[in-house]
Scaffold this motif. Structure first.
Motif, PDB file in Angstrom:
ATOM      1  N   TYR A  77       6.817  -4.976   5.786  1.00 19.57           N
ATOM      2  CA  TYR A  77       7.094  -3.876   6.701  1.00 19.57           C
ATOM      3  C   TYR A  77       6.088  -2.788   6.350  1.00 19.57           C
ATOM      4  O   TYR A  77       6.104  -2.272   5.233  1.00 19.57           O
ATOM      5  CB  TYR A  77       8.523  -3.391   6.474  1.00 19.57           C
ATOM      6  N   ALA A  78       5.164  -2.498   7.266  1.00 18.67           N
ATOM      7  CA  ALA A  78       4.129  -1.490   7.028  1.00 18.67           C
ATOM      8  C   ALA A  78       4.314  -0.325   7.987  1.00 18.67           C
ATOM      9  O   ALA A  78       4.574  -0.524   9.175  1.00 18.67           O
ATOM     10  CB  ALA A  78       2.741  -2.097   7.217  1.00 18.67           C
ATOM     11  N   LEU A  79       4.175   0.868   7.465  1.00 19.65           N
ATOM     12  CA  LEU A  79       4.335   2.066   8.280  1.00 19.65           C
ATOM     13  C   LEU A  79       2.985   2.759   8.418  1.00 19.65           C
ATOM     14  O   LEU A  79       2.271   2.952   7.432  1.00 19.65           O
ATOM     15  CB  LEU A  79       5.356   3.004   7.622  1.00 19.65           C
ATOM     16  N   TRP A  80       2.637   3.113   9.638  1.00 16.44           N
ATOM     17  CA  TRP A  80       1.359   3.742   9.973  1.00 16.44           C
ATOM     18  C   TRP A  80       1.595   5.051  10.706  1.00 16.44           C
ATOM     19  O   TRP A  80       2.579   5.182  11.432  1.00 16.44           O
ATOM     20  CB  TRP A  80       0.553   2.810  10.892  1.00 16.44           C
ATOM     21  N   PRO A  81       0.659   6.007  10.581  1.00 13.16           N
ATOM     22  CA  PRO A  81       0.789   7.254  11.339  1.00 13.16           C
ATOM     23  C   PRO A  81       0.821   6.998  12.844  1.00 13.16           C
ATOM     24  O   PRO A  81       1.595   7.605  13.569  1.00 13.16           O
ATOM     25  CB  PRO A  81      -0.442   8.062  10.953  1.00 13.16           C
ATOM     26  N   ASP A  82      -0.029   6.076  13.316  1.00 12.68           N
ATOM     27  CA  ASP A  82      -0.089   5.722  14.732  1.00 12.68           C
ATOM     28  C   ASP A  82      -0.949   4.469  14.890  1.00 12.68           C
ATOM     29  O   ASP A  82      -1.588   4.013  13.940  1.00 12.68           O
ATOM     30  CB  ASP A  82      -0.650   6.872  15.583  1.00 12.68           C
ATOM     31  N   GLU A  83      -0.942   3.919  16.093  1.00 14.89           N
ATOM     32  CA  GLU A  83      -1.689   2.682  16.359  1.00 14.89           C
ATOM     33  C   GLU A  83      -3.198   2.888  16.213  1.00 14.89           C
ATOM     34  O   GLU A  83      -3.909   1.991  15.753  1.00 14.89           O
ATOM     35  CB  GLU A  83      -1.362   2.152  17.757  1.00 14.89           C
ATOM     36  N   GLU A  84      -3.701   4.056  16.588  1.00 18.11           N
ATOM     37  CA  GLU A  84      -5.136   4.319  16.476  1.00 18.11           C
ATOM     38  C   GLU A  84      -5.603   4.252  15.020  1.00 18.11           C
ATOM     39  O   GLU A  84      -6.649   3.690  14.713  1.00 18.11           O
ATOM     40  CB  GLU A  84      -5.496   5.679  17.087  1.00 18.11           C
ATOM     41  N   CYS A  85      -4.832   4.808  14.122  1.00 17.38           N
ATOM     42  CA  CYS A  85      -5.154   4.765  12.692  1.00 17.38           C
ATOM     43  C   CYS A  85      -5.189   3.322  12.206  1.00 17.38           C
ATOM     44  O   CYS A  85      -6.103   2.910  11.483  1.00 17.38           O
ATOM     45  CB  CYS A  85      -4.123   5.579  11.913  1.00 17.38           C
ATOM     46  N   ARG A  86      -4.222   2.530  12.601  1.00 19.30           N
ATOM     47  CA  ARG A  86      -4.156   1.123  12.203  1.00 19.30           C
ATOM     48  C   ARG A  86      -5.352   0.345  12.744  1.00 19.30           C
ATOM     49  O   ARG A  86      -6.009  -0.403  12.014  1.00 19.30           O
ATOM     50  CB  ARG A  86      -2.850   0.506  12.696  1.00 19.30           C
ATOM     51  N   GLN A  87      -5.668   0.528  14.013  1.00 20.09           N
ATOM     52  CA  GLN A  87      -6.803  -0.177  14.612  1.00 20.09           C
ATOM     53  C   GLN A  87      -8.126   0.233  13.961  1.00 20.09           C
ATOM     54  O   GLN A  87      -8.979  -0.611  13.691  1.00 20.09           O
ATOM     55  CB  GLN A  87      -6.855   0.085  16.126  1.00 20.09           C
ATOM     56  N   ARG A  88      -8.290   1.501  13.701  1.00 20.54           N
ATOM     57  CA  ARG A  88      -9.504   2.012  13.050  1.00 20.54           C
ATOM     58  C   ARG A  88      -9.671   1.377  11.672  1.00 20.54           C
ATOM     59  O   ARG A  88     -10.763   1.007  11.263  1.00 20.54           O
ATOM     60  CB  ARG A  88      -9.415   3.536  12.946  1.00 20.54           C
ATOM     61  N   CYS A  89      -8.573   1.212  10.960  1.00 25.66           N
ATOM     62  CA  CYS A  89      -8.614   0.610   9.627  1.00 25.66           C
ATOM     63  C   CYS A  89      -9.173  -0.804   9.681  1.00 25.66           C
ATOM     64  O   CYS A  89     -10.057  -1.160   8.909  1.00 25.66           O
ATOM     65  CB  CYS A  89      -7.221   0.591   9.015  1.00 25.66           C
ATOM     66  N   PHE A  90      -8.662  -1.607  10.588  1.00 24.06           N
ATOM     67  CA  PHE A  90      -9.050  -3.012  10.620  1.00 24.06           C
ATOM     68  C   PHE A  90     -10.350  -3.261  11.382  1.00 24.06           C
ATOM     69  O   PHE A  90     -10.967  -4.298  11.217  1.00 24.06           O
ATOM     70  CB  PHE A  90      -7.907  -3.859  11.175  1.00 24.06           C
ATOM     71  N   ARG A  91     -10.790  -2.304  12.191  1.00 26.01           N
ATOM     72  CA  ARG A  91     -12.048  -2.460  12.928  1.00 26.01           C
ATOM     73  C   ARG A  91     -13.262  -2.046  12.124  1.00 26.01           C
ATOM     74  O   ARG A  91     -14.246  -2.757  12.090  1.00 26.01           O
ATOM     75  CB  ARG A  91     -12.014  -1.639  14.215  1.00 26.01           C
ATOM     76  N   GLY A  92     -13.216  -0.869  11.497  1.00 31.06           N
ATOM     77  CA  GLY A  92     -14.458  -0.347  10.957  1.00 31.06           C
ATOM     78  C   GLY A  92     -14.465   0.125   9.526  1.00 31.06           C
ATOM     79  O   GLY A  92     -15.475   0.620   9.059  1.00 31.06           O
ATOM     80  N   SER A  93     -13.383  -0.052   8.797  1.00 36.32           N
ATOM     81  CA  SER A  93     -13.339   0.495   7.442  1.00 36.32           C
ATOM     82  C   SER A  93     -13.954  -0.433   6.405  1.00 36.32           C
ATOM     83  O   SER A  93     -14.251  -0.006   5.295  1.00 36.32           O
ATOM     84  CB  SER A  93     -11.891   0.797   7.043  1.00 36.32           C
ATOM     85  N   GLY A  94     -14.117  -1.704   6.724  1.00 34.19           N
ATOM     86  CA  GLY A  94     -14.600  -2.677   5.756  1.00 34.19           C
ATOM     87  C   GLY A  94     -13.539  -3.112   4.765  1.00 34.19           C
ATOM     88  O   GLY A  94     -13.819  -3.864   3.835  1.00 34.19           O
ATOM     89  N   VAL A  95     -12.324  -2.651   4.933  1.00 32.96           N
ATOM     90  CA  VAL A  95     -11.257  -2.933   3.981  1.00 32.96           C
ATOM     91  C   VAL A  95     -11.000  -4.442   3.850  1.00 32.96           C
ATOM     92  O   VAL A  95     -10.703  -4.935   2.764  1.00 32.96           O
ATOM     93  CB  VAL A  95      -9.975  -2.143   4.343  1.00 32.96           C
ATOM     94  N   LEU A  96     -11.148  -5.175   4.938  1.00 29.05           N
ATOM     95  CA  LEU A  96     -10.866  -6.610   4.894  1.00 29.05           C
ATOM     96  C   LEU A  96     -11.942  -7.407   4.158  1.00 29.05           C
ATOM     97  O   LEU A  96     -11.769  -8.599   3.907  1.00 29.05           O
ATOM     98  CB  LEU A  96     -10.680  -7.156   6.309  1.00 29.05           C
TER      99      LEU A  96
END
Length: 111
Positions: free
Chosen positions: A52-71
Motif C-alpha cells: 500500500y503506497a501513498l502519494w501526494p498525487d498522480e502527477e508526482c507518482r508518474q513523474r517519479c517513474f518517468r524521469g527520475s531514474g529511480v528504477l
C-alpha cells in the motif's frame, strides 16, 4: 488530495527474503527521491505480497517513474527476479483516514 496504490505480487518460492530486501531498498529510494509518503508491505494469507503506497498525487507518482531514474537502482531488478507474477495496480482515492503510525517497537522487518 493524496492517492493510494495497491500493488500485488506472487513471489517465487525461496525468493521471499530477496524480494522483501529489494522492496525495502527500492521503496526507501522512491520516498527519498520522489516524495512519496511511503508504503507498507504485507504478506497475505493467500501467499501474495501486497503493498500500500501513498502519494501526494498522480502527477508526482508518474513523474517519479518517468524521469527520475529511480528504477535504474539495482534493487528493482532483484525484486523483479523474485517475482513469479505481478498483478495490475489498483488506484484508491482515500476518503476517510484513521490509520495511525506504527509504534517504534513494531516498525521494520519481522524476524
Amino acid at each position: 488530495m493524496s492517492i493510494a496504490i495497491l500493488y500485488r505480487w506472487r513471489v517465487r518460492p525461496g525468493y521471499e527474503a530477496q524480494f522483501r530486501q529489494a522492496w525495502v531498498e527500492g521503496t526507501a529510494l522512491i520516498h527519498q527521491r520522489c516524495g512519496s509518503f511511503g508504503a507498507r508491505l504485507h504478506e497475505g494469507e493467500d501467499g501474495l505480497f501486497w503493498s500500500y503506497a501513498l502519494w501526494p498525487d498522480e502527477e508526482c507518482r508518474q513523474r517519479c517513474f518517468r524521469g527520475s531514474g529511480v528504477l535504474d537502482h539495482p534493487a528493482f531488478p532483484r525484486m523483479q527476479e523474485a517475482v513469479a507474477e505481478h498483478f495490475k495496480e489498483v488506484r484508491l482515492e482515500p476518503c476517510d483516514d484513521l490509520l495511525q503510525p506504527l509504534p517504534a517497537t513494531t516498525r521494520g522487518n519481522k524476524p
